[in-house]
Design an enzyme around this catalytic site. Structure first.
Site, PDB file in Angstrom:
ATOM      1  N   CYS B   2       0.816  -1.223   0.000  1.00  0.00           N
ATOM      2  CA  CYS B   2       0.000   0.000   0.000  1.00  0.00           C
ATOM      3  C   CYS B   2       0.856   1.283   0.000  1.00  0.00           C
ATOM      4  O   CYS B   2       1.941   1.319   0.548  1.00  0.00           O
ATOM      5  CB  CYS B   2      -0.963   0.094   1.174  1.00  0.00           C
ATOM      6  SG  CYS B   2      -2.170  -1.227   1.217  1.00  0.00           S
ATOM      7  N   GLY B   3       0.326   2.288  -0.660  1.00  0.00           N
ATOM      8  CA  GLY B   3       0.969   3.604  -0.645  1.00  0.00           C
ATOM      9  C   GLY B   3      -0.016   4.621  -0.116  1.00  0.00           C
ATOM     10  O   GLY B   3      -1.211   4.548  -0.421  1.00  0.00           O
TER      11      GLY B   3
END
Lengths: 227, 296
Positions: B2-3
């Site tokens: 995830c970012g």
């Protein structure tokens, strides 16, 4: 001076150009422009060349370095100089987590701060941090020297084997089996050399030394019943 | 993996560029989570309360919605359809009636807010930005997320940001291990989860705490004691942004501040196109430390 510009050349081509250098090259001075946080920049170099990265880098910069001198004129993301074998890596700004992890040799200098897990599982690398370091530094460190001019976070040297840790500032807490040790003349001499090589303005007498109590990794027959 | 990204503007003149700056940060983080993406943006106050709706069949679900909803709740409403989403403006006091209206429709309420709108879908960050025209949106602050799913399925409802109260939203990098217990505890306190997602539980937790009188800072402090697992959180409220990382802090986070903005990114790369980034103060948020920036 040879120049590689990441605004014009792909990361893969920049790395390929640097990795193709060997000990007989005449092109020994390089600069890399526009890194813009790129990952895995200047990894796997294997020649006595000097590379200046003009900006900040992402994950794993200068990983596996052998012989090269790599300057990052900015900050470095996680895992800088991971598994370095030899050579020198200098970060002008801060380094993110696990700087110098598993390094076998060479010198890593961080002129700013390094965050958590600096020198985790270090195996012979020398690391000098001019600022502070985060928690769990030198976790399971096996060999080499970690020098910190500032303060450390929690659990310094947890489960440490045989690395030497030198800290000038405060230690928030020591990890399991890590203890303060006597600073003998040979340690002062070693530390003076490291500080000089790292361009650090400090005197060895200002530091305390920490290392392994050697209680954790020796098998005690009294504990046989626990297995 | 995830970012996550966040941008809080200090200078009003930059507001027309918020969507473009935040979209660029989000797309740069595509490698960290290509399966879904979302953004919450705090724009101008609308007339009344704004509900952001989503439907898998927008052509049918949103057809004639303004008239049908207006009649059902006895108020004038406006509807702006954007791809699979629609932003409905209605009087504050009609929100309960509106929730009743939508309960048996093929429509999900993603958020409610005076200023906040949420756009999120399955697909690459680039495609989500394009579908909703996020680049042309204006506002004071916003947060975004690129998802690599771990704890629940790749669906629109599983995408971030999650909103569980008026003008509140949360994006998360990490995974929680005590979310089932917390989900039951929060449901008893009136914060029933819509999904099986762990992050939604964290969002509900913050809403519950702030709904019980805690400040944003106190609510974030509470996550350190009450949530078990890995997390770097970025929280949006009507007033600003908050950031907190768990004590182990293995999920990356970097921040940049200039006179014009405060920016958050999972990686430094996310900042590379921000104006004046070369001269910004850049640092890593400390573990187990709460940071927040709010308009006075």
């Amino acid at each position: 001076m040879s120049t590689l510009d990441l605004a014009e050349t792909s990361l893969r081509d920049v790395n390929a150009a640097l990795q193709s250098l060997n000990g007989t090259t005449n092109q020994t001075a390089w600069e890399v422009l526009n890194p813009r946080g790129a990952h895995a920049l200047a990894v796997g170099l294997d020649a006595p060349v000097e590379v200046r990265v003009k900006g900040s880098t992402g994950y794993y910069c200068a990983g596996m370095n052998a012989e090269a001198t790599i300057h990052v004129e900015g900050s470095a993301g996680p895992g800088v100089a991971e598994n370095m074998m030899s050579g020198t890596v200098v970060i002008e700004g801060d380094a993110s987590q696990y700087a110098g992890a598993t390094g076998h040799g060479g010198l890593l200098v961080v002129k700013g701060n390094a965050s958590s897990r600096c020198g985790i599982s270090m195996k012979g690398i020398d690391i000098v941090v001019h600022g502070n370091i985060g928690h769990m530094a030198a976790f399971m460190a096996q060999k080499g020297n970690l020098v910190v001019l500032g303060d450390t976070g929690e659990a310094l040297g947890d489960s440490i084997y045989e690395a030497r840790l030198f800290v000038r500032g405060s230690v928030k807490s020591l990890g399991a089996d890590c203890i303060e040790k006597e600073m003998r003349p040979e340690h002062l001499e070693l530390l003076a050399g490291l500080l000089e090589r790292a361009g650090a303005d400090a005197t060895p007498e200002e530091f305390r030394r920490y290392g392994s109590a050697r209680q954790l990794y020796h098998f005690h027959v009294d504990n046989a019943g626990a297995y | 993996m995830c970012g996550i990204v966040g941008l809080y503007l200090k200078r009003e003149a930059l507001r027309p560029e918020l969507g473009a700056l935040l979209s660029d940060m989000l797309v740069t983080m595509s490698d960290r989570g290509p399966d879904s993406a979302g953004i919450a943006i705090y724009g101008d106050e609308g007339p009344g309360l704004k509900l952001t709706l989503q439907s898998d069949r927008p052509d049918i679900a949103f057809d004639g919605l303004a008239e049908d909803l207006g009649r059902a709740i006895g108020a004038e409403v406006s509807v702006r359809v954007i791809d699979t989403h629609a932003v409905v403006s209605l009087p504050h006091e009609r929100i309960a009636a509106a929730r009743d209206f939508f309960s048996d429709k093929d429509i999900r309420i993603m958020s409610a807010g005076e200023r906040m709108e949420i756009y999120k879908e399955v697909g690459t960050p680039q495609s989500v930005v394009k579908r909703f025209g996020l680049g042309s949106m204006a506002g004071s602050h916003g947060i975004g997320h690129t998802r690599m799913a771990t704890e629940s399925a790749v669906t629109t409802l599983g995408a971030h940001p999650f909103s569980t109260d008026i003008d509140q939203c949360l994006v998360h990098n990490g995974s929680l291990s005590n979310h089932n217990y917390l989900r039951r505890m929060l449901a008893r306190r009136g914060y029933a989860a819509q999904s099986q997602n762990d992050t939604e539980v964290a969002a509900s937790y913050l809403s519950w705490r702030m709904g019980s009188g805690a400040t944003l800072g106190e609510a974030l402090e509470g996550t350190l004691a009450d949530l078990d697992g890995f997390f770097t959180f970025v929280v949006g409220t009507e007033k600003g942004l908050g950031v907190v990382r768990d004590p182990i802090a293995c999920k990356p986070a970097v921040m940049a501040e200039t006179e014009d903005y405060v920016a958050f990114g999972s990686e430094y790369r996310a900042f590379s196109n921000l104006p004046g980034i070369d001269a910004a103060r850049v640092w890593e948020p400390e573990p187990a430390t709460v940071y927040f920036w709010e308009r006075s």
